[in-house]
Design a protein around this motif. Sequence first.
Motif, PDB file in Angstrom:
ATOM      1  N   ALA A  69       0.827  -1.208   0.000  1.00  0.00           N
ATOM      2  CA  ALA A  69       0.000   0.000   0.000  1.00  0.00           C
ATOM      3  C   ALA A  69       0.864   1.264   0.000  1.00  0.00           C
ATOM      4  N   GLU A  70       1.948   1.257   0.758  1.00  0.00           N
ATOM      5  CA  GLU A  70       2.847   2.416   0.787  1.00  0.00           C
ATOM      6  C   GLU A  70       3.518   2.616  -0.571  1.00  0.00           C
ATOM      7  N   ILE A  71       3.931   1.527  -1.198  1.00  0.00           N
ATOM      8  CA  ILE A  71       4.557   1.625  -2.519  1.00  0.00           C
ATOM      9  C   ILE A  71       3.551   2.152  -3.537  1.00  0.00           C
ATOM     10  N   GLY A  73       0.942   4.016  -2.965  1.00  0.00           N
ATOM     11  CA  GLY A  73       0.715   5.429  -2.673  1.00  0.00           C
ATOM     12  C   GLY A  73       1.845   6.312  -3.173  1.00  0.00           C
ATOM     13  N   ASP A  74       3.064   5.861  -2.964  1.00  0.00           N
ATOM     14  CA  ASP A  74       4.215   6.622  -3.454  1.00  0.00           C
ATOM     15  C   ASP A  74       4.249   6.657  -4.980  1.00  0.00           C
ATOM     16  N   ALA A  75       3.906   5.539  -5.616  1.00  0.00           N
ATOM     17  CA  ALA A  75       3.868   5.504  -7.077  1.00  0.00           C
ATOM     18  C   ALA A  75       2.790   6.455  -7.600  1.00  0.00           C
ATOM     19  N   LEU A  76       1.667   6.541  -6.893  1.00  0.00           N
ATOM     20  CA  LEU A  76       0.607   7.483  -7.268  1.00  0.00           C
ATOM     21  C   LEU A  76       1.120   8.917  -7.199  1.00  0.00           C
ATOM     22  N   GLN A  77       1.870   9.244  -6.157  1.00  0.00           N
ATOM     23  CA  GLN A  77       2.426  10.585  -6.031  1.00  0.00           C
ATOM     24  C   GLN A  77       3.410  10.881  -7.167  1.00  0.00           C
ATOM     25  N   HIS A  78       4.210   9.893  -7.538  1.00  0.00           N
ATOM     26  CA  HIS A  78       5.141  10.071  -8.665  1.00  0.00           C
ATOM     27  C   HIS A  78       4.373  10.281  -9.968  1.00  0.00           C
ATOM     28  N   SER A  79       3.274   9.541 -10.132  1.00  0.00           N
ATOM     29  CA  SER A  79       2.455   9.676 -11.335  1.00  0.00           C
ATOM     30  C   SER A  79       1.841  11.070 -11.414  1.00  0.00           C
ATOM     31  N   LYS A  80       1.315  11.547 -10.297  1.00  0.00           N
ATOM     32  CA  LYS A  80       0.726  12.893 -10.270  1.00  0.00           C
ATOM     33  C   LYS A  80       1.784  13.959 -10.557  1.00  0.00           C
ATOM     34  N   ALA A  81       2.965  13.794  -9.993  1.00  0.00           N
ATOM     35  CA  ALA A  81       4.045  14.757 -10.229  1.00  0.00           C
ATOM     36  C   ALA A  81       4.470  14.735 -11.695  1.00  0.00           C
ATOM     37  N   GLU A 105       8.018   3.424 -14.781  1.00  0.00           N
ATOM     38  CA  GLU A 105       8.879   4.501 -14.281  1.00  0.00           C
ATOM     39  C   GLU A 105       8.414   4.959 -12.903  1.00  0.00           C
ATOM     40  N   ASP A 106       7.093   5.147 -12.731  1.00  0.00           N
ATOM     41  CA  ASP A 106       6.553   5.560 -11.433  1.00  0.00           C
ATOM     42  C   ASP A 106       6.800   4.487 -10.381  1.00  0.00           C
ATOM     43  N   LEU A 107       6.553   3.242 -10.756  1.00  0.00           N
ATOM     44  CA  LEU A 107       6.747   2.142  -9.822  1.00  0.00           C
ATOM     45  C   LEU A 107       8.221   1.985  -9.453  1.00  0.00           C
ATOM     46  N   SER A 108       9.101   2.123 -10.424  1.00  0.00           N
ATOM     47  CA  SER A 108      10.543   2.007 -10.159  1.00  0.00           C
ATOM     48  C   SER A 108      11.015   3.076  -9.192  1.00  0.00           C
ATOM     49  N   LYS A 109      10.527   4.310  -9.376  1.00  0.00           N
ATOM     50  CA  LYS A 109      10.920   5.391  -8.470  1.00  0.00           C
ATOM     51  C   LYS A 109      10.430   5.128  -7.053  1.00  0.00           C
ATOM     52  N   ALA A 110       9.191   4.652  -6.934  1.00  0.00           N
ATOM     53  CA  ALA A 110       8.646   4.371  -5.604  1.00  0.00           C
ATOM     54  C   ALA A 110       9.405   3.237  -4.930  1.00  0.00           C
ATOM     55  N   LEU A 111       9.705   2.193  -5.672  1.00  0.00           N
ATOM     56  CA  LEU A 111      10.431   1.065  -5.095  1.00  0.00           C
ATOM     57  C   LEU A 111      11.860   1.439  -4.714  1.00  0.00           C
ATOM     58  N   ARG A 112      12.472   2.313  -5.507  1.00  0.00           N
ATOM     59  CA  ARG A 112      13.844   2.743  -5.227  1.00  0.00           C
ATOM     60  C   ARG A 112      13.928   3.412  -3.855  1.00  0.00           C
ATOM     61  N   GLU A 113      12.860   4.110  -3.444  1.00  0.00           N
ATOM     62  CA  GLU A 113      12.839   4.762  -2.127  1.00  0.00           C
ATOM     63  C   GLU A 113      12.909   3.746  -0.989  1.00  0.00           C
ATOM     64  N   TYR A 114      12.503   2.497  -1.277  1.00  0.00           N
ATOM     65  CA  TYR A 114      12.522   1.435  -0.268  1.00  0.00           C
ATOM     66  C   TYR A 114      13.693   0.485  -0.453  1.00  0.00           C
ATOM     67  N   VAL A 116      14.578  -1.095  -3.265  1.00  0.00           N
ATOM     68  CA  VAL A 116      14.347  -2.150  -4.248  1.00  0.00           C
ATOM     69  C   VAL A 116      14.619  -1.566  -5.626  1.00  0.00           C
ATOM     70  N   ASN A 117      15.613  -2.109  -6.304  1.00  0.00           N
ATOM     71  CA  ASN A 117      15.946  -1.638  -7.646  1.00  0.00           C
ATOM     72  C   ASN A 117      15.243  -2.520  -8.658  1.00  0.00           C
ATOM     73  N   LEU A 118      14.341  -1.924  -9.416  1.00  0.00           N
ATOM     74  CA  LEU A 118      13.554  -2.644 -10.401  1.00  0.00           C
ATOM     75  C   LEU A 118      14.054  -2.283 -11.783  1.00  0.00           C
ATOM     76  N   ARG A 119      14.416  -3.300 -12.525  1.00  0.00           N
ATOM     77  CA  ARG A 119      14.858  -3.086 -13.907  1.00  0.00           C
ATOM     78  C   ARG A 119      14.023  -3.992 -14.779  1.00  0.00           C
ATOM     79  N   HIS A 120      13.406  -3.434 -15.784  1.00  0.00           N
ATOM     80  CA  HIS A 120      12.626  -4.256 -16.700  1.00  0.00           C
ATOM     81  C   HIS A 120      13.470  -4.584 -17.926  1.00  0.00           C
ATOM     82  N   GLN A 121      13.074  -5.651 -18.588  1.00  0.00           N
ATOM     83  CA  GLN A 121      13.830  -6.106 -19.736  1.00  0.00           C
ATOM     84  C   GLN A 121      13.736  -5.076 -20.857  1.00  0.00           C
TER      85      GLN A 121
END
Length: 139
Positions: A69-71, A73-81, A105-114, A116-121
């Motif tokens: 839920a926190e991720i 929410g953070d991804a939503l904030q990145h999307s709005k920004a 991109e939004d999800l990666s930024k939110a996860l990076r704050e926690y 977690v480095n997400l890289r897609h193929q």
Amino acid sequence: MNQNQPQSSSSEGRTDDDSALSDFLASLIDYTPTIPDELVEHYLAKSGFQCPDVRLTRLVAVATQKFVAEIAGDALQHSKARQASIPKDKRDRQQKDKRLVLTMEDLSKALREYGVNLRHQEYFADSPSTGMDPATRDE
């Protein structure tokens, strides 16, 4: 005597904490988490952890639910920004469809704050040999 007073207040604090923890764990027996117990037990067993106490399984489920839920929410904030940074003329055209879109991109930024480095193929292939030199394929 002053030395004994802090110890008694800290032990009273521990008793209150223990009582609150016991009450919380007891409340988990009647709680049905969003994440099913079977799924949590599967991943706990996969990591080598087994516990017959359903309260502990549900505690992990609640913690996981909070994390997700926190991720989100953070991804939503990145999307709005990101949408706020779009030039006004393009944004006016997009206002007809007011749905927010979660991007990688939004999800990666939110996860990076926690941490977690997400890289897609770079691309998706139908088979492991797709995109390889024909001479090196093992088909």
